[in-house]
Design an enzyme around this catalytic site. Structure first.
Site, PDB file in Angstrom:
ATOM      1  N   LYS A   1      38.824  36.343  32.684  1.00  0.00           N
ATOM      2  CA  LYS A   1      40.021  36.019  32.378  1.00  0.00           C
ATOM      3  C   LYS A   1      40.935  36.465  33.376  1.00  0.00           C
ATOM      4  O   LYS A   1      40.123  36.878  34.684  1.00  0.00           O
ATOM      5  CB  LYS A   1      40.535  37.218  31.314  1.00  0.00           C
ATOM      6  CG  LYS A   1      40.228  38.710  31.799  1.00  0.00           C
ATOM      7  CD  LYS A   1      40.424  39.657  30.640  1.00  0.00           C
ATOM      8  CE  LYS A   1      40.080  41.233  31.126  1.00  0.00           C
ATOM      9  NZ  LYS A   1      39.998  41.874  29.783  1.00  0.00           N
TER      10      LYS A   1
ATOM     11  N   TYR B   1      62.158  46.060  57.571  1.00  0.00           N
ATOM     12  CA  TYR B   1      63.269  46.281  56.760  1.00  0.00           C
ATOM     13  C   TYR B   1      63.330  47.779  56.568  1.00  0.00           C
ATOM     14  O   TYR B   1      62.391  48.421  56.431  1.00  0.00           O
ATOM     15  CB  TYR B   1      63.291  45.682  55.388  1.00  0.00           C
ATOM     16  CG  TYR B   1      63.235  44.217  55.135  1.00  0.00           C
ATOM     17  CD1 TYR B   1      64.341  43.494  55.582  1.00  0.00           C
ATOM     18  CD2 TYR B   1      62.257  43.691  54.803  1.00  0.00           C
ATOM     19  CE1 TYR B   1      64.456  42.167  55.461  1.00  0.00           C
ATOM     20  CE2 TYR B   1      62.474  42.259  54.437  1.00  0.00           C
ATOM     21  CZ  TYR B   1      63.389  41.472  55.092  1.00  0.00           C
ATOM     22  OH  TYR B   1      63.562  39.978  54.771  1.00  0.00           O
TER      23      TYR B   1
HETATM   24  C1  LIG Z   1      38.875  42.739  30.110  1.00  0.00           C
HETATM   25  C2  LIG Z   1      37.932  43.323  28.602  1.00  0.00           C
HETATM   26  C3  LIG Z   1      36.561  43.336  29.056  1.00  0.00           C
HETATM   27  C4  LIG Z   1      36.007  43.494  30.438  1.00  0.00           C
HETATM   28  O1  LIG Z   1      36.283  44.747  30.733  1.00  0.00           O
HETATM   29  P1  LIG Z   1      35.631  45.260  32.272  1.00  0.00           P
HETATM   30  O2  LIG Z   1      36.008  47.017  32.198  1.00  0.00           O
HETATM   31  O3  LIG Z   1      36.342  44.639  33.128  1.00  0.00           O
HETATM   32  O4  LIG Z   1      34.315  45.109  32.319  1.00  0.00           O
HETATM   33  C5  LIG Z   1      35.875  43.482  27.958  1.00  0.00           C
HETATM   34  N1  LIG Z   1      36.355  43.570  26.778  1.00  0.00           N
HETATM   35  C6  LIG Z   1      37.514  43.052  26.463  1.00  0.00           C
HETATM   36  C7  LIG Z   1      38.114  42.913  25.032  1.00  0.00           C
HETATM   37  C8  LIG Z   1      38.614  42.845  27.607  1.00  0.00           C
HETATM   38  O5  LIG Z   1      39.687  42.841  27.226  1.00  0.00           O
END
Ligand SMILES: *Cc1c(COP(=O)(O)O)cnc(C)c1O
Length: 376
Positions: free
Chosen positions: A40, A268
């Site tokens: 993701k 800045y």
């Molecule tokens: C993002 C996510 C993961 C992965 O988690 P990590 O800590 O990056 O391994 C796993 N399960 C769900 C439901 C997630 O949203």
């Protein structure tokens, strides 16, 4: 053909061989449980398609994404592995879920009915995973309603319960009692379903931290995110993450240099008058690229010619300036490492996160779209 010109003196390098290395380590550790790679958010900023390909080549058997678009992009990129979308999607997206062969998460009867209708319309039997809220309280059906939801899903010819899963809230704190509690609620739901003859082939609960720390949380697969990128889920699981290597470096080149006199200040706000006349090096990367403006208030340094350099002033949207002191050899074109290794020194996304009071996840996800990713 790969294009390796960033068009700009700022880029990220993603070493897909290290993604493979990290996946292989975890796959071996959790076997016989499968690894589904969580890609993701553009694979946590690393690039969804190259990371998905690398993870699958290293033994991952499926992928997870957060939203429909991400799954569609993977399919359009030629990825044929199973892709689980990790929460219920807006009803308007259902035809894409079904049309692109993505695996929906179901957490409500309403969600089930919407997917069932689209599956019927497409004349398909769609595999789904039921999400149980055992304590994260983000998405998922309550444990007490899980069996009813499973039965409801079973009532549709067009749906098949392929998986059932949950997600931990404090997996990165292995001694936290909530882990046990969530696991026990999840096991209760599995037992209720089994007693009713519902035993889906894919049962999963573990993110990276839980996968590495708790064999009881592995079930038939783990959802591997942050550890695949070589970053820590949290300090309390550092030991279990030994051997994992960060796969992303953030680099640039010095685009301009100037001598700025003692007492003058840079950028800045002219915040930091120089204690001595110094060589100031400009690097064309800024907060719009994911270099947090608040780094100025930390002790994070940037590597140039193998030497750590401090920020000379406020990070701007597109550029930042480094104080190279009396190192007058620094010149236009010199390589700059913001995250990664140069000579003896290493700066990691986790170092940035520690310095800023956040987590490595946020740092790598924050690397902007404008930053070209080079793959090695
Ligand atoms: C993002 C996510 C993961 C992965 O988690 P990590 O800590 O990056 O391994 C796993 N399960 C769900 C439901 C997630 O949203």
């Amino acid at each position: 053909m790969s294009i390796d010109f960033s068009g700009r003196w700022a880029w990220a390098e993603v070493h897909t061989g290290l993604i493979q290395h990290n996946v292989a380590i975890v796959a071996q550790r959790v076997a016989p449980a499968q690894v589904w790679a969580v890609v993701k958010a553009n694979a946590y900023g690393h690039g969804a398609i190259p990371v998905a390909q690398a993870a699958l080549a290293a033994g991952a058997t499926g992928l997870c994404v957060a939203i429909t678009d991400e799954g569609v992009a993977l399919r359009r990129g030629g990825i044929t592995a199973p892709i689980l979308v990790l929460s219920e999607q807006p009803a308007e997206m259902t035809e894409f879920l079904v049309g692109y062969g993505l695996t929906p998460t179901i957490a409500s009867t309403r969600g089930a009915a919407v997917v069932a209708r689209a599956a019927e319309a497409a004349d398909r039997k769609v595999p789904v995973h039921i999400k149980i809220d055992t304590g994260m309280h983000r998405v998922g059906v309550a444990p007490a309603e899980a069996l009813n939801l499973a039965r409801y899903i079973q009532s549709f010819e067009s749906l098949a319960i392929e998986g059932i899963y949950t997600h931990f809230a404090v997996a990165d704190e292995p001694s936290h009692p909530a882990n046990e509690k969530q696991l026990s609620l999840f096991n209760d739901v599995l037992a209720q379903c089994a007693a009713a003859g519902i035993e889906p082939p894919m049962v999963h609960a573990a993110n990276s931290a839980a996968a590495l720390v708790n064999p009881d949380a592995r079930f038939s697969m783990v959802r591997l995110g942050i550890a695949m990128y070589g970053l820590l889920p949290g300090p309390a699981v550092a030991e279990q993450c030994q051997g994992l290597i960060p796969a992303l470096s953030l680099k640039g080149r010095v685009s301009a240099v100037r001598l700025v006199e003692k007492g003058e200040a840079v950028s800045y706000g002219l915040r930091r008058p120089l204690a001595a006349t110094s060589l100031i090096a400009t690097v064309p990367i800024g907060y719009a690229d994911g270099v947090p403006r608040s780094l100025i208030d930390s002790d994070i340094q940037v590597l140039v010619n193998g030497v750590p350099r401090s920020l000379a002033g406020t990070i701007t949207m597109d550029q930042l300036m480094l104080d190279c002191g009396n190192d007058f050899d620094v010149t236009v074109g010199d390589e700059v490492v913001l995250i990664g290794r140069q000579g003896e020194h290493v700066v990691t996304a986790d170092n940035w996160a520690d310095a800023l009071g956040t987590i490595g996840y946020e740092i790598v996800c924050g690397i902007g779209e404008r930053v070209f990713r080079r793959y090695q």
